[in-house]
Scaffold this motif. Sequence first.
Motif, PDB file in Angstrom:
ATOM      1  N   ALA A   4      92.638 -26.463  60.815  1.00  0.00           N
ATOM      2  CA  ALA A   4      93.761 -26.045  59.973  1.00  0.00           C
ATOM      3  C   ALA A   4      94.860 -25.575  60.900  1.00  0.00           C
ATOM      4  N   ILE A   5      96.081 -25.884  60.538  1.00  0.00           N
ATOM      5  CA  ILE A   5      97.202 -25.456  61.361  1.00  0.00           C
ATOM      6  C   ILE A   5      97.671 -24.101  60.831  1.00  0.00           C
ATOM      7  N   PRO A   6      97.873 -23.134  61.721  1.00  0.00           N
ATOM      8  CA  PRO A   6      98.396 -21.872  61.205  1.00  0.00           C
ATOM      9  C   PRO A   6      99.841 -22.043  60.751  1.00  0.00           C
ATOM     10  N   GLY A   7     100.213 -21.337  59.724  1.00  0.00           N
ATOM     11  CA  GLY A   7     101.607 -21.350  59.273  1.00  0.00           C
ATOM     12  C   GLY A   7     102.115 -19.920  59.257  1.00  0.00           C
ATOM     13  N   LYS A   8     103.447 -19.771  59.221  1.00  0.00           N
ATOM     14  CA  LYS A   8     104.032 -18.424  59.241  1.00  0.00           C
ATOM     15  C   LYS A   8     104.505 -18.075  57.836  1.00  0.00           C
ATOM     16  N   ILE A   9     104.150 -16.910  57.369  1.00  0.00           N
ATOM     17  CA  ILE A   9     104.634 -16.490  56.049  1.00  0.00           C
ATOM     18  C   ILE A   9     106.114 -16.137  56.171  1.00  0.00           C
ATOM     19  N   VAL A  10     106.945 -16.843  55.384  1.00  0.00           N
ATOM     20  CA  VAL A  10     108.382 -16.581  55.479  1.00  0.00           C
ATOM     21  C   VAL A  10     108.918 -15.871  54.243  1.00  0.00           C
ATOM     22  N   GLU A  11     108.114 -15.846  53.194  1.00  0.00           N
ATOM     23  CA  GLU A  11     108.571 -15.204  51.965  1.00  0.00           C
ATOM     24  C   GLU A  11     107.360 -14.843  51.119  1.00  0.00           C
ATOM     25  N   LEU A  12     107.462 -13.755  50.364  1.00  0.00           N
ATOM     26  CA  LEU A  12     106.393 -13.414  49.419  1.00  0.00           C
ATOM     27  C   LEU A  12     107.006 -13.325  48.026  1.00  0.00           C
ATOM     28  N   GLN A  13     106.393 -14.053  47.076  1.00  0.00           N
ATOM     29  CA  GLN A  13     106.862 -13.951  45.685  1.00  0.00           C
ATOM     30  C   GLN A  13     105.675 -13.430  44.895  1.00  0.00           C
ATOM     31  N   GLY A  14     105.567 -12.115  44.815  1.00  0.00           N
ATOM     32  CA  GLY A  14     104.380 -11.525  44.187  1.00  0.00           C
ATOM     33  C   GLY A  14     103.157 -11.905  44.991  1.00  0.00           C
ATOM     34  N   LYS A  15     102.206 -12.574  44.315  1.00  0.00           N
ATOM     35  CA  LYS A  15     100.974 -12.930  45.027  1.00  0.00           C
ATOM     36  C   LYS A  15     101.067 -14.268  45.749  1.00  0.00           C
ATOM     37  N   ILE A  16     102.227 -14.899  45.624  1.00  0.00           N
ATOM     38  CA  ILE A  16     102.388 -16.200  46.268  1.00  0.00           C
ATOM     39  C   ILE A  16     103.096 -16.040  47.619  1.00  0.00           C
ATOM     40  N   ALA A  17     102.488 -16.622  48.645  1.00  0.00           N
ATOM     41  CA  ALA A  17     103.123 -16.604  49.958  1.00  0.00           C
ATOM     42  C   ALA A  17     103.764 -17.959  50.207  1.00  0.00           C
ATOM     43  N   ILE A  18     104.997 -17.946  50.717  1.00  0.00           N
ATOM     44  CA  ILE A  18     105.632 -19.195  51.134  1.00  0.00           C
ATOM     45  C   ILE A  18     105.387 -19.311  52.644  1.00  0.00           C
ATOM     46  N   ILE A  19     104.736 -20.402  53.005  1.00  0.00           N
ATOM     47  CA  ILE A  19     104.315 -20.548  54.404  1.00  0.00           C
ATOM     48  C   ILE A  19     105.060 -21.717  55.045  1.00  0.00           C
ATOM     49  N   ASP A  20     105.512 -21.476  56.252  1.00  0.00           N
ATOM     50  CA  ASP A  20     106.272 -22.511  56.961  1.00  0.00           C
ATOM     51  C   ASP A  20     105.371 -23.220  57.980  1.00  0.00           C
ATOM     52  N   TYR A  21     105.355 -24.563  57.888  1.00  0.00           N
ATOM     53  CA  TYR A  21     104.654 -25.380  58.885  1.00  0.00           C
ATOM     54  C   TYR A  21     105.678 -26.329  59.499  1.00  0.00           C
ATOM     55  N   PHE A  22     106.125 -26.049  60.656  1.00  0.00           N
ATOM     56  CA  PHE A  22     107.124 -26.888  61.344  1.00  0.00           C
ATOM     57  C   PHE A  22     108.267 -27.274  60.401  1.00  0.00           C
ATOM     58  N   VAL A  41      99.050 -17.341  59.358  1.00  0.00           N
ATOM     59  CA  VAL A  41      97.818 -17.383  58.555  1.00  0.00           C
ATOM     60  C   VAL A  41      97.265 -18.812  58.475  1.00  0.00           C
ATOM     61  N   TYR A  42      95.997 -18.880  58.104  1.00  0.00           N
ATOM     62  CA  TYR A  42      95.404 -20.152  57.703  1.00  0.00           C
ATOM     63  C   TYR A  42      95.347 -20.175  56.182  1.00  0.00           C
ATOM     64  N   ALA A  43      95.717 -21.313  55.599  1.00  0.00           N
ATOM     65  CA  ALA A  43      95.561 -21.473  54.148  1.00  0.00           C
ATOM     66  C   ALA A  43      94.575 -22.603  53.899  1.00  0.00           C
ATOM     67  N   GLN A  44      93.698 -22.406  52.939  1.00  0.00           N
ATOM     68  CA  GLN A  44      92.711 -23.427  52.561  1.00  0.00           C
ATOM     69  C   GLN A  44      92.660 -23.494  51.054  1.00  0.00           C
ATOM     70  N   LYS A  56      97.689 -16.600  69.588  1.00  0.00           N
ATOM     71  CA  LYS A  56      96.783 -17.730  69.350  1.00  0.00           C
ATOM     72  C   LYS A  56      97.484 -18.780  68.478  1.00  0.00           C
ATOM     73  N   ALA A  57      98.216 -18.285  67.454  1.00  0.00           N
ATOM     74  CA  ALA A  57      98.914 -19.205  66.548  1.00  0.00           C
ATOM     75  C   ALA A  57      99.927 -20.038  67.329  1.00  0.00           C
ATOM     76  N   GLU A  58     100.661 -19.370  68.224  1.00  0.00           N
ATOM     77  CA  GLU A  58     101.689 -20.097  68.980  1.00  0.00           C
ATOM     78  C   GLU A  58     101.074 -21.146  69.907  1.00  0.00           C
ATOM     79  N   GLU A  59      99.917 -20.791  70.472  1.00  0.00           N
ATOM     80  CA  GLU A  59      99.206 -21.760  71.337  1.00  0.00           C
ATOM     81  C   GLU A  59      98.815 -23.009  70.537  1.00  0.00           C
ATOM     82  N   ILE A  60      98.234 -22.762  69.369  1.00  0.00           N
ATOM     83  CA  ILE A  60      97.767 -23.889  68.539  1.00  0.00           C
ATOM     84  C   ILE A  60      98.963 -24.730  68.083  1.00  0.00           C
ATOM     85  N   LEU A  61     100.021 -24.029  67.669  1.00  0.00           N
ATOM     86  CA  LEU A  61     101.193 -24.758  67.166  1.00  0.00           C
ATOM     87  C   LEU A  61     101.846 -25.578  68.270  1.00  0.00           C
ATOM     88  N   ASN A  62     101.795 -25.049  69.475  1.00  0.00           N
ATOM     89  CA  ASN A  62     102.338 -25.780  70.609  1.00  0.00           C
ATOM     90  C   ASN A  62     101.578 -27.090  70.817  1.00  0.00           C
TER      91      ASN A  62
END
Length: 425
Positions: A4-22, A41-44, A56-62
């Motif tokens: 799984a590719i880690p993504g960065k949480i860029v926004e929270l809408q209540g219980k929903i996280a908006i995650i950025d992947y590249f 985070v990892y999302a599944q 670690k996230a930056e290493e994987i994303l690289n």
Amino acid sequence: MCYAIPGKIVELQGKIAIIDYFGEKRKAINDFIEARIGEYVYAQGGLVVAKVPKKKAEEILNFWKNRFFELKSLDKRMSEVKVKGSPKFLYLIEKTTKSELTKKEMIEIIKTNRENDLKLLFETANNIRQRFHGNSCCVHGIIEFSNYCENNCFYCGIRKDSKIKRYRMSIKEIVETAKEAVKKYGFKSLVLQSGEDFWYTEEKLLRIVKETSKLGILLFLSIGERSEKTYEKLYNAGARGVLLRFETSNEKIFKKLRPGKSLKKRISLIKNLRNMGYIIATGFLIGLPGESEKDIVNNILLTKKLKPEMYSFGPMIPAKNTPLENHKQVDKNLVLKTIALSRLIDKKAKILVTTALETLDKNAKKQGLLSGANSLMINVTPLKYRRLYGIYPNRAGSDKEIDENIKETVDLLYSLGRAPTDLGL
Ligand code: 5AD
Ligand code: SF4
């Protein structure tokens, strides 16, 4: 190794996280570990399951940065529809993009055998998969922790009456196996599967779930019919998914092949588990005696009605010393057609290439992925037990080391432009 590719949480809408992947934004529910804006985070399966330390996230994303876009463009090229098919069939396929097919039309698709029409069907399904899901392919790990079962399903090699060597993994063994799958091999989602084995009491199951869900994974249970109360407690202990097939939507066939069991009860359990909050994977067997093309269509439609996150269906492979040992094995194309039709009918769900399909021949896994499917499972059961989980003979991958299975799968995915990831909702 990373599934799984880690993504960065860029926004929270209540219980929903908006995650950025590249630059691509995906949504995932954030009530499991409650991550914050700026965290990786990892999302599944649409759930945020674990935080990843920034370094670690930056290493994987690289590692993924260039590969991510390369794979995407390869997948895009490979999923173009090139074949024309006969005008009548082309009409049917084009209709799926504009309106709903009738049941009669669906049966016609399942019955198709002309080479170019089949190609058109598979290519179209693969194209829809690409447009709706991108190139991500989730790869879950599965641990088969017991081959005891109280039931006597006619098709199953580990049915109660089968005279086979039985095993049960201890709680410690299960947890250790899960730990290895997560820590050594990098799985972010695991399925714990067994026959219906009540030696694992509610209390034992709770201990297993508490220990394994702590690993920061999406945990699926595939343990058959248990009371809703038990399932509710298991949810509260950290399980989030259930894999439970209804097996067949044909009540007569169900009754005959699953003595003492009720289709209505099973369906009602699946619905209630979904309402409880579980992510559902469900489906059916293809090629049961007495089944017609209409049954297959009904099976697909029932799966859709149950609103699963993932379709799980595969060929019934005749197993030795079962009442169906001499039954004819289904043709691989029938399974591929079922995958493709499911994709035409349900664009958003994930569709699994099951081990049973992989077992039919060595090309089947690839063909499944090119016919609309976008999920796989890798067996991480210790080898000494895996060989004994004989629901059907010669299961694909049942004799290979985990590393070898992973390598083979990842190589195949890369060759198709797919990334072994799960990018949220
Ligand atoms: N061939 C293929 N799949 C089988 N299953 C049981 N027996 C067989 C067989 N002979 C499937 C059932 C069950 C899952 C765990 O294994 O669909 O839900
Ligand atoms: Fe048991 Fe499942 Fe096999 Fe039926 S299919 S006998 S419930 S393990």
